[in-house]
Design an enzyme around this catalytic site. Structure first.
Site, mmCIF file in Angstrom:
data_model
loop_
_atom_site.group_PDB
_atom_site.id
_atom_site.type_symbol
_atom_site.label_atom_id
_atom_site.label_comp_id
_atom_site.label_asym_id
_atom_site.label_seq_id
_atom_site.Cartn_x
_atom_site.Cartn_y
_atom_site.Cartn_z
ATOM 1 C CG MET A 94 -1.945 -1.150 1.193
ATOM 2 S SD MET A 94 -2.868 -1.303 -0.369
ATOM 3 C CE MET A 94 -4.018 0.050 -0.156
ATOM 4 N NE ARG A 95 4.507 2.167 4.178
ATOM 5 C CZ ARG A 95 4.706 3.019 5.179
ATOM 6 N NH1 ARG A 95 5.335 4.162 4.974
ATOM 7 N NH2 ARG A 95 4.314 2.715 6.398
ATOM 8 C CG HIS A 113 -4.944 -1.419 -9.742
ATOM 9 N ND1 HIS A 113 -4.747 -0.668 -8.607
ATOM 10 C CD2 HIS A 113 -6.062 -0.938 -10.337
ATOM 11 C CE1 HIS A 113 -5.704 0.248 -8.534
ATOM 12 N NE2 HIS A 113 -6.515 0.110 -9.570
ATOM 13 C CG ASP A 149 -2.481 1.881 -9.401
ATOM 14 O OD1 ASP A 149 -1.649 1.104 -8.918
ATOM 15 O OD2 ASP A 149 -3.384 2.405 -8.730
ATOM 16 C CD GLU A 178 -6.712 -8.975 -6.990
ATOM 17 O OE1 GLU A 178 -6.140 -9.417 -5.980
ATOM 18 O OE2 GLU A 178 -7.246 -7.854 -7.026
HETATM 19 C C1 GRF Z 1 -5.666 -6.977 -3.995
HETATM 20 O O1 GRF Z 1 -7.020 -6.696 -4.223
HETATM 21 C C2 GRF Z 1 -4.788 -6.267 -4.986
HETATM 22 O O2 GRF Z 1 -5.392 -6.086 -6.216
HETATM 23 C C3 GRF Z 1 -4.565 -4.937 -4.331
HETATM 24 O O3 GRF Z 1 -4.484 -5.231 -2.951
HETATM 25 C C4 GRF Z 1 -5.185 -6.433 -2.664
HETATM 26 C C5 GRF Z 1 -4.229 -7.361 -1.975
HETATM 27 O O4 GRF Z 1 -4.835 -8.492 -1.452
HETATM 28 N N1 GRF Z 1 -3.375 -4.310 -4.884
HETATM 29 P P1 GRF Z 1 -3.970 -9.640 -0.771
HETATM 30 O O5 GRF Z 1 -3.190 -9.043 0.384
HETATM 31 O O6 GRF Z 1 -3.088 -10.240 -1.808
HETATM 32 O O7 GRF Z 1 -5.001 -10.621 -0.264
#
Ligand code: GRF
Length: 195
Positions: A94-95, A113, A149, A178
């Site tokens: 988150m950084r 993302h 992004d 994902e």
């Molecule tokens: C995911 O939704 C990803 O797309 C976003 O952060 C979330 C991470 O989830 N960048 P996790 O920690 O892998 O469960």
């Protein structure tokens, strides 16, 4: 061929890290997670790494919430280099990534993302997609550059937005994709098909 060594950075529960680990365990990815680093002490991703006996550590910077200072980021680079990491995988990190990290791994930092970029960069993209009345949402794996992004897109997957979806149900559907496409992209790096 030498096994690709991966460094995973994450701030949250680590479900993408788990998916990559499982894909390594089943032979889908010919690689090794050399180290997991979080900026959040006690994050779920660190616990998962511990359970999987993967080297893990915390590098954080209380002065900032959305980035690391260059000095602290240099510590992170040192840890990754020490572990002989070639590919840096952001999995819910988150950084923002800046220099020196970007310069240390040119075209070897990737991110997942939860939107179909270039739509909905930034935070909680699935909520943005719902609020915008999108019929199709999804996720994107992309190279990381200095923007938010904005780096080159490597892979995308679409999911439908269903009537009655909440932010939670939509996010869960996106995360399933994902967990499919991120290991696929890492496998391509491991086979030296990328960048
Ligand atoms: C995911 O939704 C990803 O797309 C976003 O952060 C979330 C991470 O989830 N960048 P996790 O920690 O892998 O469960």
């Amino acid at each position: 061929m030498r096994k690709l060594r991966i460094g995973v950075l994450g701030s949250g529960k680590g479900s993408n890290f788990r998916a990559i680990r499982e894909a390594i365990a089943t032979g889908q990815i010919e690689a090794e997670v050399a180290v997991v680093v979080s900026d959040v002490e006690g994050a779920g991703i660190l616990q998962l790494a511990e359970e999987a006996r993967v080297k893990n550590t915390t590098v954080t910077d209380r002065r900032y919430k959305t980035r690391l200072s260059p000095e602290v980021e240099a510590e992170l680079v040192a840890i990754l280099k020490q572990a002989n990491v070639e590919l840096v995988v952001l999995a819910g990190y988150m950084r923002m990534v800046k220099t020196p990290l970007l310069d240390a791994f040119p075209r070897h930092i990737i991110n997942i993302h939860p939107s179909l970029l270039p739509k909905f960069p930034g935070l909680e993209s699935w909520r943005q997609a719902l609020a915008a009345g999108e019929k199709i949402a999804g996720c994107t794996v992309h190279y990381v550059d200095a923007g938010m992004d904005t780096g080159g897109i490597i892979a995308q997957a679409e999911v439908p937005v269903r009537p009655g979806d909440t932010a939670e149900t939509l996010h869960a559907r996106i995360q399933l994709e994902e967990h499919r496409i991120y290991p696929e992209v890492v496998a391509r790096f491991a086979r030296r098909e990328l960048p």
